[in-house]
Design an enzyme around this catalytic site. Structure first.
Site, PDB file in Angstrom:
ATOM      1  N   GLY A   1       0.832  -1.192   0.000  1.00 25.67           N
ATOM      2  CA  GLY A   1       0.000   0.000   0.000  1.00 25.67           C
ATOM      3  C   GLY A   1       0.863   1.237   0.000  1.00 25.67           C
TER       4      GLY A   1
ATOM      5  N   LYS B   1       0.990   0.475   7.796  1.00 25.62           N
ATOM      6  CA  LYS B   1       1.476  -0.909   7.773  1.00 25.62           C
ATOM      7  C   LYS B   1       2.262  -1.241   9.050  1.00 25.62           C
ATOM      8  CE  LYS B   1       3.413  -0.203   3.665  1.00 25.62           C
ATOM      9  NZ  LYS B   1       2.803   1.046   3.151  1.00 25.62           N
TER      10      LYS B   1
ATOM     11  N   GLU C   1     -30.165  14.997  -7.435  1.00 23.16           N
ATOM     12  CA  GLU C   1     -29.844  13.620  -7.076  1.00 23.16           C
ATOM     13  C   GLU C   1     -31.108  12.771  -6.937  1.00 23.16           C
ATOM     14  OE1 GLU C   1     -26.892  12.648  -7.348  1.00 23.16           O
ATOM     15  OE2 GLU C   1     -26.065  14.665  -7.528  1.00 23.16           O
TER      16      GLU C   1
END
Length: 351
Positions: A58, A64, A269
């Site tokens: 990543g 991490k 929307e």
């Protein structure tokens, strides 16, 4: 004794997987490992039943290293930190190989333990012919032997972390080594809020949550941690306890949208959602209307999410319906206001 490259014993109380958010599949793997290690330590399962190797990839800052610390605390085992850059600092090939072996030996001595290897992609891959490739070839061969050679690494879970998994030698990801690969991306809105709460201890109100979600889209956990540090510094200077106001002050400048503009977005929307429902385009799973706009930035201010219909034939009718759903927003504006505007950026999302 802890060293810069060695053992880090887990604290009785510390960061655990329960404190982390936004890791997706990796979180599931971590909890399964904790359960397996508990059963292994209790003598209920053999080591061969424990999934003892994973590669985490990543972009920088997604957490991490933090995950590895929380994993060790959750599993209640020592964490040994290893780094390819540290191994290679020795310079000479023999010294680099010794440093590599030392990390694995540290983990074996304290087994069951987790060995976290950072920047594992910087070790490269074999196949080149110049002297540098030969040097790295010997390092890779040593790593392959330690990961899954003749002598099993009983009791040692290896977690490799990298930014560019495609740069790794394919043999490192062979079965029995780091054969499970899990990608970690930037945290979603819910995860970012959880990261904020973890580092700051505060919960934002509804208005602050919307601003925070908008302004932190695309930020990593490390970015949010830095944001909290800046907010705490501001609070200390004002002799105040850190609050949502201090957090919001450190976000990118934004402006509240006028009520009439928000209403126009909502009508637009709603038009997408109504047409989509009538045409059987898919079940509406969510609709979002923003109340703020980040200054000097052009981004989506509203969207409708539909549940993906799965595999289906893409006929003429399918595409005509898709076009109709896209035009539904304009049709709704015309129906309600008699005209439509071009300022409301929106998006139709399939989930």
């Amino acid at each position: 004794m802890p060293t810069a490259e060695g053992l880090v014993k887990p604290k009785p109380v510390g960061l655990t997987l329960s404190d982390l958010h936004g890791y997706g599949e990796l979180m599931e793997w971590g909890h399964e490992l904790a359960n397996d290690l508990a059963n292994y330590k209790a003598g209920l399962v053999p080591w061969s039943d424990v999934h003892a190797g994973v590669l985490i990839s990543g972009p920088p800052g997604v957490g991490k290293t933090i995950f590895a610390r929380a994993l060790a605390n959750t599993c209640d085992v020592p964490l040994v930190y290893g780094s390819v850059s540290k191994w290679l600092e020795a310079g000479h090939l023999d010294d680099a190989i010794k440093a590599t072996r030392a990390s694995f030996n540290e983990a074996k001595i304290n087994a069951p333990a987790i060995l976290f290897i950072d920047e594992i992609d910087t070790i490269g891959s074999r196949g080149g012919r110049d002297r540098h490739d030969v040097y790295f070839g010997f390092i890779i061969a040593t790593l392959l032997e330690l990961l899954g050679g003749f002598e099993p690494r009983q009791g040692v879970v290896v977690v490799g972390a990298c930014n560019f998994p495609n740069q790794l030698d394919s043999a490192i990801r062979r079965a029995g080594r780091l054969d499970r690969h899990i990608e970690v991306g930037f945290p979603d809105a819910k995860a970012r809020q959880s990261i904020l709460t973890f580092h700051s201890g505060i919960t934002l109100d509804v208005g602050e949550v919307e601003q925070f979600d908008l302004a932190t889209d695309g930020l990593s956990g490390a970015d949010i941690e830095l944001l909290v540090k800046d907010a705490k510094r501001s609070a200390r200077r004002q002799s105040e306890k850190v609050s949502g106001r201090h957090i919001i002050s450190k976000l990118r400048p934004m402006s509240a949208l006028p009520d009439e503009y928000i209403r126009a977005l909502a009508v637009h929307e709603a038009g997408h959602a109504i047409v989509g429902f009538e045409l059987g385009h898919g079940n509406v799973t969510g609709m979002k209307i923003s109340s703020y706009r980040i200054n000097a930035e052009n981004r989506v201010l509203g969207y409708v999410e539909y549940e993906h219909a799965g595999a289906q034939r893409k006929t003429r009718t399918h595409y005509e319906n898709a076009i109709a759903v896209c035009l539904g927003g304009i049709a709704a504006e015309i129906e309600v206001f008699g005209s439509f505007g071009d300022g409301g950026r929106d998006q139709v999302v399939l989930t």
